[in-house]
Enzyme design. Structure first.
Site, PDB file in Angstrom:
ATOM      1  N   LYS A   1       0.862  -1.180   0.000  1.00 15.99           N
ATOM      2  CA  LYS A   1       0.000   0.000   0.000  1.00 15.99           C
ATOM      3  C   LYS A   1       0.902   1.235   0.000  1.00 15.99           C
ATOM      4  CE  LYS A   1      -2.559   3.345   1.831  1.00 15.99           C
ATOM      5  NZ  LYS A   1      -2.076   4.745   1.680  1.00 15.99           N
TER       6      LYS A   1
ATOM      7  N   GLU B   1      10.559   1.961   9.982  1.00 15.28           N
ATOM      8  CA  GLU B   1      11.564   2.969   9.630  1.00 15.28           C
ATOM      9  C   GLU B   1      10.850   4.307   9.666  1.00 15.28           C
ATOM     10  OE1 GLU B   1      13.459   5.591   8.174  1.00 15.28           O
ATOM     11  OE2 GLU B   1      13.608   4.673   6.187  1.00 15.28           O
TER      12      GLU B   1
ATOM     13  N   CYS C   1      14.049  10.972   5.405  1.00 23.27           N
ATOM     14  CA  CYS C   1      13.948  10.689   6.834  1.00 23.27           C
ATOM     15  C   CYS C   1      15.281  10.847   7.547  1.00 23.27           C
ATOM     16  CB  CYS C   1      13.382   9.296   7.058  1.00 23.27           C
ATOM     17  SG  CYS C   1      14.237   8.008   6.127  1.00 23.27           S
TER      18      CYS C   1
ATOM     19  N   GLU D   1      10.849  17.041  13.321  1.00 17.65           N
ATOM     20  CA  GLU D   1      11.191  16.785  11.924  1.00 17.65           C
ATOM     21  C   GLU D   1      10.359  17.667  11.005  1.00 17.65           C
ATOM     22  OE1 GLU D   1      12.009  12.879   9.201  1.00 17.65           O
ATOM     23  OE2 GLU D   1      10.130  12.907  10.339  1.00 17.65           O
TER      24      GLU D   1
END
Length: 505
Positions: free
Chosen positions: A187, A262, A296, A395
């Site tokens: 997905k 992750e 990331c 972030e």
């Protein structure tokens, strides 16, 4: 500028074929560089997830697994190599779709396709090598028992992948899971699904057995959540935000289902005063402005030794002004748009909050003057940052770097580790012993020395703390999708002798 292709209209890829979503709904595909609608994708629901998982389960156990899950690794390797060849053949078209869908520069997208093909080839090799690692003997202190191990596929895997590297991040999961003998339901993010759907077309072209890989698109709550909580999914592999990762862990915990996560990052790049300034500046830029900072592991916290801070920042601004910010399809583009209006507004809010908290926007922070349409943000450098500010702690996932000075090595390490995340970290110095010390001191799963962001399919990738757990890539990526079975045999002609036999009278 490259010609824009016709966007293929695809359905859900389930059981080796295409089908419309159960409710018939589709989601628009927006080109983030122009804000134009360029196509649509199907919006799957829990009913579609049910069908896809059933197809994967059937493919896993079909004929006792002889055609896939229990087939020799060389059989699976043949399909992985065929997929890699098709990726190479279609590289230019796939890269163009990726650039149109995600807003990344076409040069970057072309590089991504090279990495996709290389990843499939690498795991084809590991699939073949897996055959030779079966029945590994275990040394035992007794002669009447012999033991060995078998490595077996974990089963049906649910994969939920992000929009920053749409096909590449999917491949990091698809290639090793198929190499291991798993079947899968992928997905991808609804913000960038086009190339993942094209992977379905490639699987058809190479004759991948039906149901081995299924691809559903749609919204997270409607398609991703039912996939992560499905009782017939044996493992969930997720790359994305820490908050979504928490929800996936909660769902998986109800069935004691393994997950690999992750997640986010707030990585630091430490630069000492013994470096070639321009060389270090370019690595600092690559660490945060590549892919518009939507990485990331981006080294979004820049730590500069006080002796070189002013000179470094002067050069950083000069280099940054030279970045070509343009439509991703223009030749020489080095910074495209961010992926969506929502991401664009989120990044702008981070910048305005930093300013209101007392930080200085040294450069950038706005939409480029020459680009009035599209979700473009100038590469942004923020100074006068304190460790309590949002820009230091959270972030951003955009082309925004915050800068802080340090005096000593110990202070630099302390600042670098001052984060809930632990994905990456980097140090630039000509002192090899110092670099070695810092590589051991950083609380992260990845450390770069005299560089930032090189990613190698042979090397493990993953983080600590709120950046998740488990490792992708390399042999570690294959192990993610294998279980280890102990097989022990009693080899003596003598009885075991623990219980007394009954009387023969």
């Amino acid at each position: 500028m490259a010609a824009q292709p016709t966007i293929p209209r695809r359905g859900l890829f389930i059981g080796g074929g295409w089908r419309e979503p159960s409710l018939g709904r589709r989601l628009p595909v927006i080109n983030p560089a122009t804000e134009a609608t360029i196509g649509d994708i199907p919006a799957a629901t829990a009913e579609d997830v049910e069908i896809a998982v059933a197809a994967a389960r059937e493919a896993f156990s079909r004929d006792g697994g002889r055609h896939w899950s229990r087939a020799p690794g060389a059989v699976r390797a043949k399909f992985l190599r065929a997929i890699a060849t098709k990726i190479k053949d279609r590289k230019s078209d796939l890269a163009l779709l990726e650039a149109l869908d995600s807003g990344k520069p076409l040069d970057e997208a072309n590089g991504d396709m090279d990495d996709v093909a290389a990843c499939f080839e690498y795991y084809a090799d590991l699939a073949e090598a897996l055959d030779g690692k079966q029945c590994s003997p275990i040394s035992l202190p007794m002669e009447n028992l012999k033991s060995h191990t078998l490595k077996e596929p974990i089963g049906v895997v649910g994969m939920i992948t992000p929009w920053n590297y749409p096909l590449l991040m999917a491949t990091w999961k698809v290639a090793p899971s198929l190499a291991a003998g798993c079947t899968a339901v992928l997905k991808p993010s609804e913000l960038a699904s086009l190339t993942c759907l094209e992977l379905g077309a490639i699987c058809t072209e190479v004759g991948l057995p039906p149901g081995v890989l299924n691809i559903i698109t749609g919204l997270g709550p409607e398609a991703g959540a039912p996939l992560s909580s499905h009782p017939d999914v044996d493992k969930v592999a997720f790359t994305g935000s820490t908050e979504t990762g928490k929800r996936i862990m909660t769902a998986a915990a109800q069935m004691v289902k393994p997950v690999s996560l992750e997640l986010g990052g707030k990585s630091a790049l430490i630069v000492f005063d013994d470096v070639d300034i321009d060389k270090a500046v370019e690595w600092a830029m690559f660490g945060i402005f590549f892919n518009a900072g939507q990485v990331c592991s981006a080294t979004s916290r820049l730590l500069l030794h006080e002796k070189i801070a002013k000179q470094f920042l002067d050069r950083l601004v000069a280099w940054t002004k030279n970045i070509k910010v343009s439509d991703p399809l223009e030749e020489g583009c080095r910074l495209g748009s961010v992926v969506s209006e929502g991401q664009y507004e989120k990044i702008k809010k981070f910048i305005s909050t930093a300013r209101s908290e007392g930080a200085t926007i040294l450069y950038g922070g706005a939409q480029p003057q020459h680009l009035r349409r599209g979700f473009f943000i100038e590469p942004t450098i923020i100074t006068d940052v304190s460790t309590s500010m949002q820009i230091w702690r959270e972030e951003v996932f955009g082309p925004v770097v915050c800068v802080k000075e340090f005096k000593t090595e110990s202070e630099a390490v302390e600042l670098a580790n001052d984060t809930h995340y632990g994905l990456g970290g980097a140090v630039i110095s000509n002192d090899e012993a110092r670099c070695e010390r810092i590589s051991k001191a950083l609380h992260s799963g990845i450390v770069w020395i005299n560089c930032s962001q090189p990613t190698l399919v042979q090397a493990p990738w993953g983080g600590n703390k709120r950046s998740g757990f488990g490792r992708e890539l390399g042999e570690w990526g294959l192990e993610n999708y294998l279980t280890v079975k102990q097989v022990t045999k009693y080899c003596s002609d003598e009885p075991w002798g623990w219980y007394q036999p009954p009387s023969k009278l």
